[in-house]
Design an enzyme around this catalytic site. Structure first.
Site, mmCIF file in Angstrom:
data_model
loop_
_atom_site.group_PDB
_atom_site.id
_atom_site.type_symbol
_atom_site.label_atom_id
_atom_site.label_comp_id
_atom_site.label_asym_id
_atom_site.label_seq_id
_atom_site.Cartn_x
_atom_site.Cartn_y
_atom_site.Cartn_z
ATOM 1 N N LYS A 37 -1.083 -71.611 59.970
ATOM 2 C CA LYS A 37 0.221 -71.200 59.433
ATOM 3 C C LYS A 37 1.282 -71.234 60.535
ATOM 4 O O LYS A 37 0.948 -71.294 61.729
ATOM 5 C CB LYS A 37 0.107 -69.790 58.852
ATOM 6 C CG LYS A 37 -0.102 -68.717 59.895
ATOM 7 C CD LYS A 37 -0.365 -67.349 59.259
ATOM 8 C CE LYS A 37 -0.539 -66.302 60.335
ATOM 9 N NZ LYS A 37 -1.086 -65.040 59.800
ATOM 10 N N TYR A 288 25.203 -64.835 83.910
ATOM 11 C CA TYR A 288 26.144 -64.016 83.138
ATOM 12 C C TYR A 288 26.188 -62.587 83.647
ATOM 13 O O TYR A 288 25.157 -61.959 83.867
ATOM 14 C CB TYR A 288 25.743 -63.990 81.658
ATOM 15 C CG TYR A 288 26.102 -65.257 80.919
ATOM 16 C CD1 TYR A 288 27.445 -65.572 80.658
ATOM 17 C CD2 TYR A 288 25.116 -66.127 80.482
ATOM 18 C CE1 TYR A 288 27.782 -66.735 79.981
ATOM 19 C CE2 TYR A 288 25.438 -67.288 79.796
ATOM 20 C CZ TYR A 288 26.785 -67.589 79.552
ATOM 21 O OH TYR A 288 27.109 -68.735 78.889
HETATM 22 C C1 PLP Z 1 -2.385 -64.756 60.324
HETATM 23 C C2 PLP Z 1 -3.480 -64.375 59.441
HETATM 24 C C3 PLP Z 1 -4.816 -64.538 59.848
HETATM 25 C C4 PLP Z 1 -5.208 -64.946 61.250
HETATM 26 O O1 PLP Z 1 -5.051 -63.854 62.128
HETATM 27 P P1 PLP Z 1 -5.372 -64.000 63.713
HETATM 28 O O2 PLP Z 1 -5.256 -62.614 64.205
HETATM 29 O O3 PLP Z 1 -4.324 -64.886 64.267
HETATM 30 O O4 PLP Z 1 -6.722 -64.553 63.806
HETATM 31 C C5 PLP Z 1 -5.809 -64.295 58.926
HETATM 32 N N1 PLP Z 1 -5.495 -63.909 57.660
HETATM 33 C C6 PLP Z 1 -4.243 -63.723 57.248
HETATM 34 C C7 PLP Z 1 -3.970 -63.304 55.859
HETATM 35 C C8 PLP Z 1 -3.194 -63.937 58.124
HETATM 36 O O5 PLP Z 1 -1.933 -63.735 57.705
#
Ligand code: PLP
Length: 395
Positions: A37, A288
């Site tokens: 994702k 800055y």
């Molecule tokens: C992001 C996510 C994961 C993965 O989590 P990690 O801690 O990066 O391994 C698994 N399940 C869901 C529903 C997520 O949103």
């Protein structure tokens, strides 16, 4: 045309190795769904999704239908789960690209059913994963909506209950109490689902922390108890990082976590270059608002990276980057497109020299955890805010 020297390098072979290591850790209890994702945690879906599939991944998890469409073009045979919701009007595209929805609201099923009818899908032909809220209060069916959802997944409906999913929200708490309570709730809910005459094939539970803490076995036992198979969903660990546990396990670290520390390797490096070097006298101010004042004659190196690239602005005067294998402090405020390093103590720095923002140089390493601690956040956020304008190159 040569590009501005600010880029991310992605070691796709390392990602493949990490995937295989984690799949072995889960076996024989569970299979893995590779979480790619948010553009593979900023690592680039285009480089990472095909790499995990080469390493054997059959399941990918993406944020959205939009990401799923991109993933489908890259990975024609993968099962692609859209984990953060299907939004109104997206169901037809989801079907057209053979994506698998996670559903938890009655209206999700309404939209999917209408699109399935319009596409002429046979009953029981659209796989869905039903998400259960076991305590996080983020997404997932509540005990009150569950009966409505179950009634909707009748044999006459287009749906096939491929997965039942929940999210463990405290898998990085070493005592495992919250996780155990969530698995108890899930157990009860699975009982209610089977009482309604419905059976899921996969129990889809658990992130990197759950896997590394050795929870695959408990999840698999729960799955087996309900005639299901277990599917775990690591993201972070795939990219080569080991989550921190709180409190940590101290000496009683699970074998899976100890093994992960030796086997997982970071996939991403972020590099820029020195684009100019200047000498300034004592008293010169930098950046800055002149928040840094040279206490002595100094050598300063300008680099081609700023907060517009995702280099946290608050790191100015509080962090250092690598040049010639040495840590050089970021002095003054980080600008949008540039920042300045104090290279007084690093002899011979010249324009064109490589600067490592995140990664290894000359035996020294800056990790995403280092950035996160300095910036007051978590490494997941450090990765995902590396700006889209920074090109990702496979190496
Ligand atoms: C992001 C996510 C994961 C993965 O989590 P990690 O801690 O990066 O391994 C698994 N399940 C869901 C529903 C997520 O949103």
């Amino acid at each position: 045309m040569p590009t501005r020297p600010c880029r991310v390098e992605i070691r796709t072979r390392t990602l493949e190795d990490n995937y295989r290591f984690l799949a072995n850790l889960a076996a024989p209890h569970a299979e893995l769904l590779a979480i790619v994702k948010a553009d593979a945690y900023g690592h680039s879906l285009a480089h990472c999704a095909p790499a995990v599939v080469r390493a054997g991944a059959q399941w990918l998890g993406v944020t959205s239908v939009e990401e799923g469409i991109v993933a489908r073009a890259l990975c024609p045979a993968a099962q692609i789960l859209v984990i953060a919701g299907v939004f109104p009007g997206q169901a037809a595209a989801l079907l057209a690209h053979r994506l698998t929805p996670v559903a938890w609201e009655p209206w999700h099923l309404d939209q999917l059913e209408a699109a399935a009818h319009a596409a002429g899908l046979a009953p029981g032909s659209l796989p869905i994963h039903l998400e259960i809220d076991t305590g996080m209060s983020r997404q997932g069916a509540s005990p009150t909506t569950l009966p409505v959802l179950l009634a909707h997944i009748s044999p006459a409906s287009p749906f096939r209950l491929e997965g039942i999913m929940t999210h463990l929200f405290a898998a990085d708490e070493a005592d495992g109490r919250v996780t155990a309570a969530q698995l108890d709730r899930l157990d009860e809910t699975l009982g209610r689902i089977s009482s309604a005459g419905l059976f899921g094939e996969w129990l889809n539970v658990g992130n990197s922390a759950a896997l590394l803490a050795g929870q695959a076995r408990a999840i698999a036992d729960l799955a087996a108890h309900h005639g299901m198979k277990a599917l775990l969903r690591p993201g972070f660990a795939l990219y080569g990082l080991v989550p921190e546990f709180n409190p940590d396990f101290a000496s009683a670290e699970p074998a899976s976590l100890a093994a992960a520390r030796t086997h997982l390797q970071p996939v991403l490096s972020w590099k820029t270059q020195v684009v100019g070097v200047r000498s300034v006298p004592a008293g010169a101010v930098v950046g800055y608002n002149g928040t840094f004042v040279a206490s002595e004659p100094m050598r300063l190196a300008l680099i081609a990276a700023g907060y517009g690239d995702g280099l946290t602005r608050s790191l100015g005067n509080r962090f250092s980057l690598l040049v010639h294998g040495a840590r050089a402090p970021l002095v003054g405020r980080v600008s949008m497109d540039q920042a300045v390093l104090d290279v007084t103590g690093v002899p011979g720095v010249q324009p064109g020299d490589e600067v490592v923002i995140l990664g290894t140089q000359g035996g020294q390493t800056i990790t995403a955890f280092d950035h996160a601690r300095a910036a007051g956040t978590i490494p997941w956020e450090i990765f995902t805010r590396i700006a889209p304008r920074v090109p990702r190159r496979p190496v």
